[in-house]
Design an enzyme around this catalytic site. Structure first.
Site, PDB file in Angstrom:
ATOM      1  CE  LYS A 212       1.712  14.295   4.061  1.00  0.00           C
ATOM      2  NZ  LYS A 212       1.381  15.451   3.238  1.00  0.00           N
TER       3      LYS A 212
ATOM      4  NE  ARG B 132      -3.043  19.179   6.802  1.00  0.00           N
ATOM      5  CZ  ARG B 132      -3.017  17.875   7.067  1.00  0.00           C
ATOM      6  NH1 ARG B 132      -1.881  17.208   7.018  1.00  0.00           N
ATOM      7  NH2 ARG B 132      -4.133  17.233   7.374  1.00  0.00           N
TER       8      ARG B 132
HETATM    9  N1  HH2 Z   1      -1.411  16.217   3.742  1.00  0.00           N
HETATM   10  C1  HH2 Z   1      -2.407  15.448   4.184  1.00  0.00           C
HETATM   11  C2  HH2 Z   1      -3.717  15.943   4.283  1.00  0.00           C
HETATM   12  N2  HH2 Z   1      -3.982  17.215   3.970  1.00  0.00           N
HETATM   13  N3  HH2 Z   1      -3.266  19.337   3.213  1.00  0.00           N
HETATM   14  C3  HH2 Z   1      -2.297  20.127   2.754  1.00  0.00           C
HETATM   15  N4  HH2 Z   1      -2.569  21.391   2.410  1.00  0.00           N
HETATM   16  N5  HH2 Z   1      -1.013  19.676   2.611  1.00  0.00           N
HETATM   17  C4  HH2 Z   1      -0.663  18.402   2.926  1.00  0.00           C
HETATM   18  O1  HH2 Z   1       0.533  18.030   2.752  1.00  0.00           O
HETATM   19  C5  HH2 Z   1      -1.675  17.516   3.409  1.00  0.00           C
HETATM   20  C6  HH2 Z   1      -3.001  18.039   3.544  1.00  0.00           C
HETATM   21  C7  HH2 Z   1      -2.121  14.028   4.548  1.00  0.00           C
HETATM   22  O2  HH2 Z   1      -1.754  13.910   5.898  1.00  0.00           O
HETATM   23  P1  HH2 Z   1      -2.753  13.480   7.086  1.00  0.00           P
HETATM   24  O3  HH2 Z   1      -3.870  14.452   7.225  1.00  0.00           O
HETATM   25  O4  HH2 Z   1      -1.964  13.300   8.311  1.00  0.00           O
HETATM   26  O5  HH2 Z   1      -3.282  12.057   6.675  1.00  0.00           O
HETATM   27  P2  HH2 Z   1      -4.639  11.531   6.033  1.00  0.00           P
HETATM   28  O6  HH2 Z   1      -4.779  12.154   4.690  1.00  0.00           O
HETATM   29  O7  HH2 Z   1      -4.455  10.042   5.978  1.00  0.00           O
HETATM   30  O8  HH2 Z   1      -5.788  11.941   6.914  1.00  0.00           O
END
Ligand code: HH2
Length: 291
Positions: free
Chosen positions: A231, A265
Site C-alpha cells: 500500500k 491479507r
Molecule cells: N485492502 C484491499 C482490498 N480488500 N480487504 C480487507 N479485509 N483488508 C484490506 O486491507 C483490503 C481488503 C485493497 O487492496 P487490493 O485488493 O490489492 O487492491 P484493489 O482494492 O485496488 O483491488
C-alpha cells in the site's frame, strides 16, 4: 447449511471447511479479478491463470484465497453485482470444488449469497456492513466467516477526509458498530474477524498509528486482520513504487503480529508466510519460557 462458528475467544476463528485455527498466523492470498486494482489489476483476467495463481499461493502457504471482483483503490468506480459475479463466480466455484478455502471480497449481499452457494467459506466486507447490511444475513444463514473492515465513506470519497480526533478509538468504535449489525442479523461472535482498513480513508501517518494501536482493537474480543500489502503508506515512507514494497509489507506484517494481529491479507504469500513463521516461532518460544 453449515453450522455457525461458536468460538468467542479473540484467538479463535472457526470457519467450517477451512481448517483455519489461528494457532499460527493465517495468510490470505490476494487474487484480484479486476482490470483496475492498484497492484495486480488485469493480471488474472483469465480464469485459468487465476486458478494457477491461487494454487501457487496455496503451495506458498496461504490459508485462504481472497477473491475480489471490484477494485477498492482510492477513487475507484464501483461495478454492479452482475459484473462483479461474472468476474469472480467461475473462479470461486472452481477453487471451492478443488477444496481450496475461498474468501470473497465483496460489499454486496447478492454477490455474497452466490459466493456461499458456490462454496465460499468467508465473506470479506470492506464496508463493515455499511454498504449492504443484508450481507450479514447471508453470513448468518451460511455460518461463513465474516471479515468486517473499517472504511470511512466509499472508495470514491474515502481519501477526501482523513482527519480524526482519535483515529484508533474511532476505528475501534466503527468496528464495534459493524459487529453489532452482524450480531443483530444473527451472526455469532465467533464468525467475525475485524480489520482496521489500512489505506481506507486514512493518511500515511494514520496507517502507522493504526498498526501501532492494534492492541486497542483487541478490546473488541475478536481476531484482527491487517492488509498492508504494497500500500501507498509504504511507498510514501520509502519512496518506492508499488512493485518495490515487499520489504515494507513484511515489516508492517511483523509489527502487526507483535501487537496481536493474527491474519494477514497479502499479495506476496511466500515471503510473508516465511517471515511470519519465523517471527511467530520466536514469539511462541518466549511464551513457553514464561509459562
Ligand atoms: N485492502 C484491499 C482490498 N480488500 N480487504 C480487507 N479485509 N483488508 C484490506 O486491507 C483490503 C481488503 C485493497 O487492496 P487490493 O485488493 O490489492 O487492491 P484493489 O482494492 O485496488 O483491488
Amino acid at each position: 447449511m453449515a453450522a455457525p462458528a461458536v468460538a468467542t475467544d479473540s484467538s479463535e476463528w472457526t470457519v467450517p471447511g477451512t481448517g483455519i485455527r489461528l494457532d499460527r498466523p493465517a495468510v490470505l492470498g490476494v487474487l484480484n479479478l479486476t482490470p483496475d486494482s492498484f497492484s495486480d489489476g488485469g493480471k488474472y483476467a483469465d480464469a485459468v491463470e487465476a486458478l494457477e495463481k491461487a494454487e501457487e499461493m496455496v503451495r506458498d502457504g496461504a490459508d485462504l484465497i481472497d477473491v475480489g471482483g471490484e477494485s477498492t483503490r482510492p477513487g475507484a468506480r464501483g461495478v454492479d453485482a452482475a459484473e462483479e459475479w461474472r468476474r469472480v463466480g467461475p473462479v470461486v466455484e472452481r477453487l471451492a470444488l478443488q477444496g481450496i478455502p475461498v474468501s470473497v471480497d465483496t460489499m454486496k449481499a447478492e454477490v455474497a449469497r452466490r459466493a456461499v452457494d458456490f462454496g465460499a467459506a468467508v465473506l470479506n466486507d470492506v464496508s463493515g456492513l455499511r454498504h449492504d447490511p443484508d450481507l450479514a444475513d447471508v453470513a448468518a444463514e451460511a455460518g461463513s466467516g465474516l471479515i468486517l473492515m473499517h472504511m470511512r465513506g466509499t472508495p470514491r470519497t474515502m481519501q477526501s477526509d482523513v482527519d480524526y480526533d482519535d483515529l484508533v478509538g474511532q476505528v475501534r468504535d466503527g468496528l464495534r458498530r459493524s459487529m453489532e449489525i452482524a450480531r443483530e442479523r444473527g451472526c455469532s461472535a465467533g464468525q467475525i474477524v475485524v480489520d482496521p482498513g489500512i489505506g481506507f480513508g486514512k493518511s500515511a501517518v494514520g496507517n502507522l498509528e493504526l498498526i501501532a494501536g492494534i492492541g486497542r482493537l483487541l478490546e473488541l474480543g475478536r481476531p484482527v486482520l491487517v492488509g498492508p500489502s504494497r500500500k501507498s503508506f509504504i511507498g510514501a515512507l520509502l519512496d518506492v513504487p508499488v512493485e518495490e514494497r515487499l520489504e515494507g509489507t513484511i515489516a508492517a506484517c511483523l509489527s502487526a503480529l507483535e501487537r496481536g494481529a493474527r491474519l494477514f491479507r497479502v499479495h506476496d504469500v511466500r515471503a510473508v508466510r516465511r517471515a511470519l513463521d519465523v517471527a511467530w516461532a520466536i514469539q511462541s518460544s518466549g511464551t513457553r519460557q514464561s509459562t
